[in-house]
Design a protein around this motif. Structure first.
Motif, PDB file in Angstrom:
ATOM      1  N   PRO A 225       0.808  -1.228   0.000  1.00  0.00           N
ATOM      2  CA  PRO A 225       0.000   0.000   0.000  1.00  0.00           C
ATOM      3  C   PRO A 225       0.840   1.276   0.000  1.00  0.00           C
ATOM      4  O   PRO A 225       0.447   2.281  -0.601  1.00  0.00           O
ATOM      5  CB  PRO A 225      -0.824  -0.124   1.291  1.00  0.00           C
ATOM      6  N   VAL A 228       1.856   2.766  -3.582  1.00  0.00           N
ATOM      7  CA  VAL A 228       0.896   3.271  -4.567  1.00  0.00           C
ATOM      8  C   VAL A 228       1.321   4.639  -5.090  1.00  0.00           C
ATOM      9  O   VAL A 228       1.282   4.896  -6.301  1.00  0.00           O
ATOM     10  CB  VAL A 228      -0.522   3.315  -3.971  1.00  0.00           C
ATOM     11  N   ASN A 232       2.203   5.515  -8.978  1.00  0.00           N
ATOM     12  CA  ASN A 232       1.442   6.546  -9.685  1.00  0.00           C
ATOM     13  C   ASN A 232       2.313   7.707 -10.159  1.00  0.00           C
ATOM     14  O   ASN A 232       1.880   8.498 -10.996  1.00  0.00           O
ATOM     15  CB  ASN A 232       0.314   7.075  -8.796  1.00  0.00           C
ATOM     16  N   PRO A 247      -4.622  -5.209   1.073  1.00  0.00           N
ATOM     17  CA  PRO A 247      -5.104  -4.843  -0.274  1.00  0.00           C
ATOM     18  C   PRO A 247      -4.347  -3.643  -0.818  1.00  0.00           C
ATOM     19  O   PRO A 247      -3.978  -2.734  -0.070  1.00  0.00           O
ATOM     20  CB  PRO A 247      -6.582  -4.512  -0.033  1.00  0.00           C
ATOM     21  N   VAL A 248      -4.091  -3.657  -2.115  1.00  0.00           N
ATOM     22  CA  VAL A 248      -3.398  -2.547  -2.782  1.00  0.00           C
ATOM     23  C   VAL A 248      -4.301  -2.042  -3.901  1.00  0.00           C
ATOM     24  O   VAL A 248      -4.520  -2.742  -4.889  1.00  0.00           O
ATOM     25  CB  VAL A 248      -2.036  -2.991  -3.351  1.00  0.00           C
ATOM     26  N   GLU A 249      -4.848  -0.850  -3.715  1.00  0.00           N
ATOM     27  CA  GLU A 249      -5.751  -0.256  -4.703  1.00  0.00           C
ATOM     28  C   GLU A 249      -4.963   0.722  -5.573  1.00  0.00           C
ATOM     29  O   GLU A 249      -4.441   1.713  -5.077  1.00  0.00           O
ATOM     30  CB  GLU A 249      -6.898   0.475  -3.995  1.00  0.00           C
ATOM     31  N   ILE A 250      -4.880   0.409  -6.866  1.00  0.00           N
ATOM     32  CA  ILE A 250      -4.145   1.282  -7.777  1.00  0.00           C
ATOM     33  C   ILE A 250      -4.796   1.244  -9.154  1.00  0.00           C
ATOM     34  O   ILE A 250      -5.233   0.180  -9.618  1.00  0.00           O
ATOM     35  CB  ILE A 250      -2.653   0.879  -7.861  1.00  0.00           C
ATOM     36  N   HIS A 251      -4.863   2.404  -9.782  1.00  0.00           N
ATOM     37  CA  HIS A 251      -5.416   2.525 -11.129  1.00  0.00           C
ATOM     38  C   HIS A 251      -4.413   3.333 -11.957  1.00  0.00           C
ATOM     39  O   HIS A 251      -4.409   4.552 -11.931  1.00  0.00           O
ATOM     40  CB  HIS A 251      -6.782   3.203 -11.090  1.00  0.00           C
ATOM     41  N   ARG A 257       0.749  -6.349 -13.539  1.00  0.00           N
ATOM     42  CA  ARG A 257       0.649  -7.094 -12.288  1.00  0.00           C
ATOM     43  C   ARG A 257       1.359  -8.430 -12.460  1.00  0.00           C
ATOM     44  O   ARG A 257       1.041  -9.187 -13.386  1.00  0.00           O
ATOM     45  CB  ARG A 257      -0.815  -7.319 -11.893  1.00  0.00           C
TER      46      ARG A 257
END
Length: 279
Positions: A225, A228, A232, A247-251, A257
């Protein structure tokens, strides 16, 4: 720095759980790619929660003495001579010396604020600098020498949270009121000033551009986390499969991945983005 690729490439990488194995800190599966990057004169820049004291011997082990580093999740930047501005950074008495940039508040301030917040909220946590060497070894798997270096904080305080999720949010809110941030790493939560890995990466990219007269293409690799913002901040990114459960939230528009974890995943990500270019 001889530029063999246009535009020049920069690789920004997390260490623990990424370039280094989460459990034994080994990096042998990444060695061939480190050699390929060195041969192509592509800087590999560690971006880590580790301290400056931990990084100095590790940079030698990895063959990265000539590249900058970002320590303590973005609180500290280390600049070797080739990355120093002659007027702003360089020490005339030691022109080849490593120079440090602090982007966060110092640990004395953090310790004082954490003591106040602990008392006001009545929360339970343990700060890494206050832990014994034996406790650090137990929590991290480091040997005694490296555990001692891990306690030498300059701009952040890692802590183990021993309280409820509701109290964690109250803790985070009180830190925000002091312009401090709470970031989750693979093992610890990290408290620091208003800085992060991504801001430090952006600073180094701007420094490279100013010194070289052109912007680089950047690649970021990380697994947690707290990576991120690093991912970015780069043109392309590799999210390495984590050995942790966070959890790792990235867009990211250019995100790969990996299937593999640790240094195997690191090499997999490098192959994806630069395998054909550096064949």
């Amino acid at each position: 720095m001889q530029e063999t690729i246009s535009p020049p490439r920069l690789v920004f990488t997390d260490l623990d759980g990424s370039l280094l194995d989460h459990y034994d800190y080994g990096w042998e599966p990444a060695r061939p790619w480190l050699n390929r990057l060195a041969a192509a004169d592509v800087p590999v820049i560690p971006v880590t929660s580790k301290t400056r004291a931990e990084l100095l011997p590790l940079r030698q082990e990895l063959g990265l003495e000539q590249t900058p580093f970002i320590a303590e999740n973005g609180a500290i930047i280390g600049l070797p001579a080739a990355w120093q501005h002659a007027r702003l950074d360089r020490d005339p008495a030691n022109v080849d010396g490593l120079r440090g940039k602090a982007l966060s508040v110092d640990t004395d301030f953090l310790k004082r604020r954490l003591a106040v917040i602990r008392e006001r909220l009545g929360v339970d946590f343990r700060c890494l600098p206050d832990m014994s060497i034996e406790e650090v070894i137990e929590e991290t798997g480091l040997d005694a020498a490296r555990a001692g270096l891990a306690r030498a904080r300059e701009g952040s305080i890692p802590l183990l949270w021993n309280d409820s999720g509701a109290k964690l949010e109250a803790f985070r809110e009180m830190l925000t009121n002091d312009d401090l941030v709470l970031t989750q790493g693979g093992r610890f939560w990290h408290v620091m000033g208003n800085a992060d890995k991504g801001r430090a990466v952006t600073w180094l990219v701007a420094r490279f551009t100013a010194l070289r007269g052109g912007a680089p293409w950047s690649l970021g690799l990380g697994d947690g986390p707290n990576d991120v913002t690093l991912l970015n901040a780069t043109d392309a990114a590799v999210l390495i499969r984590g050995a942790h459960s966070h959890p790792v939230e990235i867009h990211h528009p250019c995100l790969y991945r990996t299937q593999e974890a640790g240094p195997q995943g690191w090499a997999e990500g490098m192959e994806h983005w630069l395998g054909q270019e550096l064949a």
